[in-house]
Design a protein around this motif. Structure first.
Motif, PDB file in Angstrom:
ATOM      1  N   ARG A 222      49.483  63.595  24.061  1.00 31.50           N
ATOM      2  CA  ARG A 222      47.744  63.093  24.575  1.00 31.50           C
ATOM      3  C   ARG A 222      48.452  62.037  23.644  1.00 31.50           C
ATOM      4  NH1 ARG A 222      42.763  62.791  25.726  1.00 31.50           N
ATOM      5  NH2 ARG A 222      40.786  61.520  24.043  1.00 31.50           N
ATOM      6  N   LYS A 223      48.705  62.114  22.316  1.00 36.18           N
ATOM      7  CA  LYS A 223      49.176  61.155  21.810  1.00 36.18           C
ATOM      8  C   LYS A 223      50.743  60.222  22.255  1.00 36.18           C
ATOM      9  CE  LYS A 223      47.522  62.617  17.103  1.00 36.18           C
ATOM     10  NZ  LYS A 223      48.104  63.098  15.607  1.00 36.18           N
ATOM     11  N   LYS A 226      49.455  58.327  26.021  1.00 38.50           N
ATOM     12  CA  LYS A 226      48.118  57.364  26.237  1.00 38.50           C
ATOM     13  C   LYS A 226      49.705  55.853  25.962  1.00 38.50           C
ATOM     14  CE  LYS A 226      44.913  55.573  23.048  1.00 38.50           C
ATOM     15  NZ  LYS A 226      44.551  56.048  21.380  1.00 38.50           N
ATOM     16  N   LYS A 227      50.806  55.919  25.061  1.00 42.13           N
ATOM     17  CA  LYS A 227      51.063  54.595  25.075  1.00 42.13           C
ATOM     18  C   LYS A 227      52.036  54.607  26.524  1.00 42.13           C
ATOM     19  CE  LYS A 227      54.496  56.636  22.205  1.00 42.13           C
ATOM     20  NZ  LYS A 227      55.842  56.880  20.861  1.00 42.13           N
ATOM     21  N   GLY A 229      50.198  54.600  29.354  1.00 42.45           N
ATOM     22  CA  GLY A 229      48.644  54.337  29.861  1.00 42.45           C
ATOM     23  C   GLY A 229      48.678  54.933  30.986  1.00 42.45           C
ATOM     24  N   TYR A 231      45.988  59.277  30.896  1.00 41.01           N
ATOM     25  CA  TYR A 231      45.734  60.216  30.083  1.00 41.01           C
ATOM     26  C   TYR A 231      45.321  61.388  30.002  1.00 41.01           C
ATOM     27  CZ  TYR A 231      40.673  60.979  28.342  1.00 41.01           C
ATOM     28  OH  TYR A 231      39.745  61.236  27.904  1.00 41.01           O
ATOM     29  N   ASP A 234      40.895  65.813  26.684  1.00 40.37           N
ATOM     30  CA  ASP A 234      40.937  66.279  24.737  1.00 40.37           C
ATOM     31  C   ASP A 234      40.636  67.693  25.098  1.00 40.37           C
ATOM     32  OD1 ASP A 234      40.715  65.897  22.034  1.00 40.37           O
ATOM     33  OD2 ASP A 234      38.870  64.920  22.666  1.00 40.37           O
ATOM     34  N   SER A 290      56.529  57.003  33.458  1.00 42.87           N
ATOM     35  CA  SER A 290      56.568  57.921  32.443  1.00 42.87           C
ATOM     36  C   SER A 290      57.267  58.957  32.142  1.00 42.87           C
ATOM     37  CB  SER A 290      55.018  58.809  32.495  1.00 42.87           C
ATOM     38  OG  SER A 290      54.636  59.593  31.774  1.00 42.87           O
ATOM     39  N   LYS A 317      45.368  54.469  37.791  1.00 41.24           N
ATOM     40  CA  LYS A 317      45.817  55.134  36.774  1.00 41.24           C
ATOM     41  C   LYS A 317      46.439  56.581  36.781  1.00 41.24           C
ATOM     42  CE  LYS A 317      44.871  51.659  33.917  1.00 41.24           C
ATOM     43  NZ  LYS A 317      46.375  50.736  33.323  1.00 41.24           N
ATOM     44  N   ALA A 319      45.983  60.518  34.924  1.00 44.91           N
ATOM     45  CA  ALA A 319      46.406  61.564  34.234  1.00 44.91           C
ATOM     46  C   ALA A 319      47.072  63.079  34.718  1.00 44.91           C
ATOM     47  CB  ALA A 319      44.664  62.417  34.190  1.00 44.91           C
TER      48      ALA A 319
END
Length: 597
Positions: A222-223, A226-227, A229, A231, A234, A290, A317, A319
């Motif tokens: 998750r961390k 995030k960089k 872009g 998702y 949580d 990514s 976007k 996820a």
């Protein structure tokens, strides 16, 4: 929590999806009989298929896939691991095994509810204001329910481990150990390195049956993502145990549904993309970039990026879900893989061939030069195909390049490590999405563009006070480590090889002396450059001034603290190299005649 602005409108795909079936849980008591009885039946069917005329590798693969799918659980992973061995099995066989699916039969909702209540120590109604007892997805190891938390009203996904799964995994692993023991005793296919494969399966068993691993992976990724872009849902630690996992529900369009809609409902899909501002090309580029950043910058990557784990959101976007499998290659493998892909980007196929061969733990008695040349020719052929628009995506993909190389190596029984193949598998699963998103992908250009972006990011991240301080500590340690390994090696060589090593040590001393002088000149040049940048120019004749201007351009513009630290590192390197040169060139390593130590 995911912003409401990123949630796309739904795309109705009821006519595409099939309802989930509910079945009885398996009894692990007679698991061994199922495995070995089924294996005997499989061998007989394979033998019968071989005796028939016109049988193909795909026919064998279908039988093997059916056997593994029927057993489920850890055997699904066995089939997926075998599908990686494109360096030994045929492409048709591996492709068929790669289609292996987890058992899509759920278990009783009452069993799921009882399991959740036992793990949480509270009734369902005390934790969830709403809970759907009917699962919406299932696999060999778990099934998934929807719910709404009573504490904050968040919509969540509840992943529940199948009852008896850990016991069945134990029996499966024990049976596989016995099979690998038998294969090793018979000397069958030993080059496939069964012990390494068994270790991989043990790691998979631990990760798949204990959701604390997935919870930890999810928090870390998750961390990281995030960089990028991207998702990541949580998780709610107060509701997560080794047997259940409660995470945020992501309302979006699964990539697998996107692929299905392209074939069965293209008009509805086109309207949905316009309505939600989704550009497949951008999605594909971001997803691919990514993965490269995960692998080459974060050194950990989502190891199962198949279309069922990618969710499309509004405004192109993305996820990602399901973090049960996270790859983290060993440092040496990671470094070599990085240089291989860099060689692809720069079309240095000779270098790529040498690096790929270095991944083999053992080299058989074959003509290595011929194998290397075959690899180089295969890579050149792949590179030529990448520039032809009429070629299909799969002919131009990075997976195709690696598959061609593995085929050549397999013919000579040159087997790479399972860690390398795990990365290769991730490329293949990623291709299942990229084929539909960026069908005209040009991978050499993609790699070249990525490494330019990577260099800029690394420069930005490197020049900060924290990293500079760390470098000031690590540079002396690194040079000291080099000395620690180099000097004993030369001394031991002197004792063994006598006069021959005397020449080696003298050569090493001369080399280190030359390096120390270069370091000294480099430090002086940096001092001169820093003066020109910070203070102005020397008043010399035009030819010297032009030369200085030319050499100054190799350095970035830096403030004076950075120059001070850089110059200090250069002078320190000169000092250490000079000491190493003096030490190696001293009399205590010149043993041949006077035998001093």
């Amino acid at each position: 929590m995911l912003s409401q602005k990123k949630i796309p409108t739904p795309l109705k795909l009821e006519k595409i999806k099939e309802p989930l079936q509910i079945g009885e849980p398996r009894n692990p008591r007679f698991r061994g009989f199922s495995i070995f009885g089924g294996l005997f039946a499989l061998l007989m069917r394979l033998l019968w298929t071989r005796l028939k005329r016109g049988s193909t590798p795909t026919d064998y693969a279908i039988l093997v896939r059916s056997y593994f799918e029927k057993l489920g659980f850890l055997w699904i992973k066995v089939g997926q691991l075998l599908s990686l061995r494109r360096d030994f099995f045929t492409e048709e066989f591996c492709t068929e095994l790669s289609r292996m699916q987890h058992q899509s039969i759920g278990f009783s909702p009452k069993i799921a509810v009882d399991r959740i209540e036992k793990e949480l120590g509270a009734p369902i109604s005390a934790v969830f204001s709403e809970f759907s007892e009917t699962p919406f997805a299932a696999a060999s190891i778990a099934q998934v329910h929807r719910g709404t938390l009573r504490s904050n009203g968040a919509d969540v996904v509840v992943k529940v481990r199948r009852p008896g799964a850990e016991t069945i995994f134990y029996y499966d692993l024990r049976a596989i150990r016995r099979l690998t023991w038998l294969l090793e005793r018979l000397g069958a296919l030993t080059f496939l390195r069964w012990k390494e494969a068994l270790w991989e399966l043990e790691e998979i068993m631990n990760e798949e049956t204990d959701y604390r691993f997935e919870f930890s992976n999810l928090k870390r990724m998750r961390k990281v993502l995030k960089k990028h872009g991207i998702y990541v849902p949580d998780a709610y630690p107060e509701y997560c145990t080794s047997a259940i996992l409660v995470i945020e529900m992501i309302p979006g369009l699964l990539m697998s549904d996107f692929v299905a809609a392209q074939e069965k409902a293209p008009d509805e899909l086109a309207a949905w993309m316009v309505e939600n501002n989704v550009d497949p090309q951008k999605v594909g580029r971001d997803l691919n970039t990514s993965f490269l950043r995960q692998l080459f910058e974060e050194e950990m990557f989502h190891g199962d990026v198949h279309p069922g784990n990618v969710i499309l959101l509004r405004d192109s976007k993305i996820a990602l879900i399901d973090f049960g499998t996270i790859g983290s290659p060993e440092r040496e493998l990671w470094r070599r893989y990085l240089y291989i892909v860099k060689a692809f980007a720069s079309r240095e196929f000779q270098k790529a061939g040498d690096l790929i061969l270095s991944l083999c733990p053992e080299l058989p008695l074959v003509n290595i030069d011929e194998v290397r040349e075959d690899i180089v020719r295969s890579l050149r052929s792949w590179h030529m195909r990448t520039g032809i628009e009429q070629m299909s995506y799969h002919e131009r993909s990075a997976t195709k390049a690696l598959t061609g190389v593995l085929d050549i190596m397999g013919e000579s029984r040159m087997m790479v490590t399972w860690g390398f193949l795990r990365i290769d598998r991730t490329w293949a699963t990623l291709d299942a999405s990229l084929y539909h998103l960026i069908p005209d992908a040009d991978y050499p250009k993609i790699f070249e563009r990525y490494f330019k972006q990577r260099a800029r990011r690394m420069y930005t991240e490197t020049y900060n006070w924290e990293n500079i301080g760390r470098a000031m500590v690590e540079v002396p340690e690194t040079l000291g480590e080099l000395r620690l390994f180099l000097e004993p090696q030369l001394r031991r060589s002197s004792r063994v090889y006598g006069s021959f090593t005397s020449k080696v040590t003298q050569s090493a001393s001369l080399l280190l002396r030359a390096m120390s002088r270069l370091a000294f000149l480099f430090a002086l040049h940096m001092m001169l450059t820093s003066y020109i940048q910070l203070k102005g120019e020397f008043e010399l004749d035009n030819s010297i001034t032009d030369f200085l201007h030319t050499t100054v351009t190799i350095y970035p513009d830096m403030d004076w603290p950075f120059w001070v630290i850089s110059i200090w590192v250069a002078f320190y390197s000169w000092f250490v190299l000079r000491r190493m040169s003096n030490s190696i060139g001293s009399d205590d390593v010149r043993i041949p005649n006077n035998s001093t130590t």
